[in-house]
Design an enzyme around this catalytic site. Structure first.
Site, PDB file in Angstrom:
ATOM      1  CG  ASP A  62     -32.698 -27.045 -13.413  1.00 29.95           C
ATOM      2  OD1 ASP A  62     -33.165 -27.518 -14.475  1.00 29.95           O
ATOM      3  OD2 ASP A  62     -31.858 -26.116 -13.416  1.00 29.95           O
TER       4      ASP A  62
ATOM      5  CG  ASP B 181     -36.668 -22.666 -17.405  1.00 29.25           C
ATOM      6  OD1 ASP B 181     -37.796 -22.376 -17.824  1.00 29.25           O
ATOM      7  OD2 ASP B 181     -36.078 -23.713 -17.704  1.00 29.25           O
ATOM      8  CB  SER B 182     -36.070 -16.733 -18.598  1.00 32.92           C
ATOM      9  OG  SER B 182     -35.034 -17.253 -19.414  1.00 32.92           O
ATOM     10  N   GLY B 183     -37.329 -19.349 -20.282  1.00 30.48           N
ATOM     11  CA  GLY B 183     -37.678 -19.761 -21.635  1.00 30.48           C
ATOM     12  C   GLY B 183     -36.579 -19.533 -22.645  1.00 30.48           C
TER      13      GLY B 183
ATOM     14  CG  PHE C 125     -31.595 -23.962 -22.566  1.00 29.92           C
ATOM     15  CD1 PHE C 125     -30.251 -23.950 -22.918  1.00 29.92           C
ATOM     16  CD2 PHE C 125     -32.274 -25.163 -22.602  1.00 29.92           C
ATOM     17  CE1 PHE C 125     -29.606 -25.131 -23.297  1.00 29.92           C
ATOM     18  CE2 PHE C 125     -31.642 -26.342 -22.975  1.00 29.92           C
ATOM     19  CZ  PHE C 125     -30.313 -26.317 -23.323  1.00 29.92           C
TER      20      PHE C 125
ATOM     21  N   GLY D 247     -25.445 -21.334 -18.902  1.00 28.34           N
ATOM     22  CA  GLY D 247     -24.586 -21.589 -20.038  1.00 28.34           C
ATOM     23  C   GLY D 247     -23.560 -22.667 -19.823  1.00 28.34           C
TER      24      GLY D 247
ATOM     25  CD  GLN E 135     -25.446 -17.475 -20.013  1.00 35.73           C
ATOM     26  OE1 GLN E 135     -24.473 -18.132 -20.385  1.00 35.73           O
ATOM     27  NE2 GLN E 135     -26.644 -18.026 -19.856  1.00 35.73           N
TER      28      GLN E 135
END
Length: 374
Positions: A267, A93-95, A97, A217, A190
């Site tokens: 996940d 994941d992109s970081g 959150f 989200g 989103q």
């Protein structure tokens, strides 16, 4: 073995789908649950155990790995697959959150997010380009765009602003990622709990012609019915020939309901986190091994389970380990939970292939509600 990334539908039952994501490091059978390996480890589990349970892919986290031990260090050691001894597919994941939820003194701009590490207070900048660069250094097979994730409920204007920023960042991530063979970039839908924003986000991302699409989200404080409603709003606008990933979800019931609405990938930290705190998920429903009623119970969790932790250890022993805060208790209950999640996904795949998803879902939910014989 394939040299490129591809998705193949193998069966349908209503909106639900079963299929395969094929890529050089292996095949992901869908619907798929991805155990979370935040810091290059699925907590309490050996990689070989995770694979043996039926997991085809695990998730790593850009935010945590960029802070410790560092993406450049992992790249210098041969990449994340070699580093954590997991030669199979990895999604990172992109970081975004974690930046929003964990970091102190963060500042959001069009360029990206400047933040302080929750570990040592050091300052960092995470832009769409840097997020993709870190994920490339890690060598992940499925890369997620950087997005802004807001907590729900929120005002519509807040959701709209975050959605539009996420779309602009998706374009930048696509440019930075390019078109490498055998790997994929996924966009993230989103829009909070506003149907029109969700539809606009989905349509705009589809125009970018990405290899997969996530619904982000959600599972951030809203009721399940809101989450399911947003899936139903988005699903018709996502292409049938690309995988759909519902991020951060969820309970076994969430998985069953989302699969029935056309979601392919999931996940969640829930099975591992719950296991570390004495909670387990089984075909009888949820159980709390901290409860005193287990102290003298010689039975295993579930003699029919294929998981050794569930079929071979007395509940009394597991209760003792939990109460004594022993490391082995956390490991065994994590094993029980991940095994159940993978058994559930295998059951869902088989039910879709055989056209009996509705019956499977009803039987599964009835067993949870009924519990076990005393």
């Amino acid at each position: 073995m394939t040299t490129d990334f591809s998705f193949h539908l193998l069966g349908r039952d209503g909106a639900a789908r079963t299929g395969e994501i094929r890529m050089p490091r292996g095949v992901i059978r869908t619907p798929a649950f991805m155990p979370v390996g935040t810091a290059a480890t699925v907590k309490g589990m050996y990689p070989e155990q995770v694979k043996a349970l039926g997991a085809d892919v695990v998730l790593g986290n850009t935010y945590h790995l960029m802070l410790r031990p560092g993406a450049e260090r992992i790249a210098g050691l041969g990449g994340l697959h070699k580093f954590m001894n997991w030669p199979h597919p990895i999604l990172t994941d992109s970081g975004g959150f974690q930046v929003m939820s964990l970091s102190q003194l963060r500042k959001l701009t069009e360029e990206g997010v400047t933040f302080q590490s929750h570990i040592d207070g050091s300052r960092h900048m995470l832009s769409p380009e840097r997020s993709v660069e870190i994920q490339n250094l890690l060598g992940s097979d499925i890369v997620m765009q950087l997005d802004e994730c807001v907590s729900l409920p929120c005002e519509d204007k807040v959701a709209e602003k975050a959605m539009r920023l996420s779309l602009r960042w998706a374009e930048r991530c696509k440019t930075a990622f390019g078109n490498p063979t055998g790997r994929a970039l996924f966009g993230i839908v989103q829009g909070g709990a506003v149907p029109a924003l969700r539809v606009e986000s989905a349509k705009s991302l589809v125009e970018m012609d990405l290899k997969g699409y996530a619904i982000g989200g959600l599972a951030v404080g809203e009721p399940q019915d809101v989450m399911l409603a947003m899936i139903e709003v988005v699903e018709p606008h996502l292409p049938q020939d690309r995988p759909r990933y519902l991020m951060g979800v969820g309970t076994p019931d969430d998985l069953v309901e989302a699969v029935s609405r056309g979601v392919d990938m999931f996940d969640c930290v829930m099975p591992t986190r719950a296991g570390r705190h004495g909670q387990i998920f089984t075909r009888f429903g949820r159980m709390n091994l901290r409860n005193a009623k287990h102290a003298d119970d010689p039975r295993p969790i579930d003699p029919q389970s294929s998981c050794e932790a569930a079929n071979s250890y007395a509940r009394a022993y597991l209760h003792h380990l939990v109460k004594a805060d022993e490391m082995l208790g956390k490991m065994l209950l994590t094993w029980v939970n991940l095994a159940y999640y993978q058994e559930l996904m295998a059951g869902l795949r088989a039910a879709i292939a055989e056209g009996r998803l509705k019956d499977f879902a009803a039987e599964t939910k009835a067993a949870w509600a009924r519990g076990e014989e005393p």
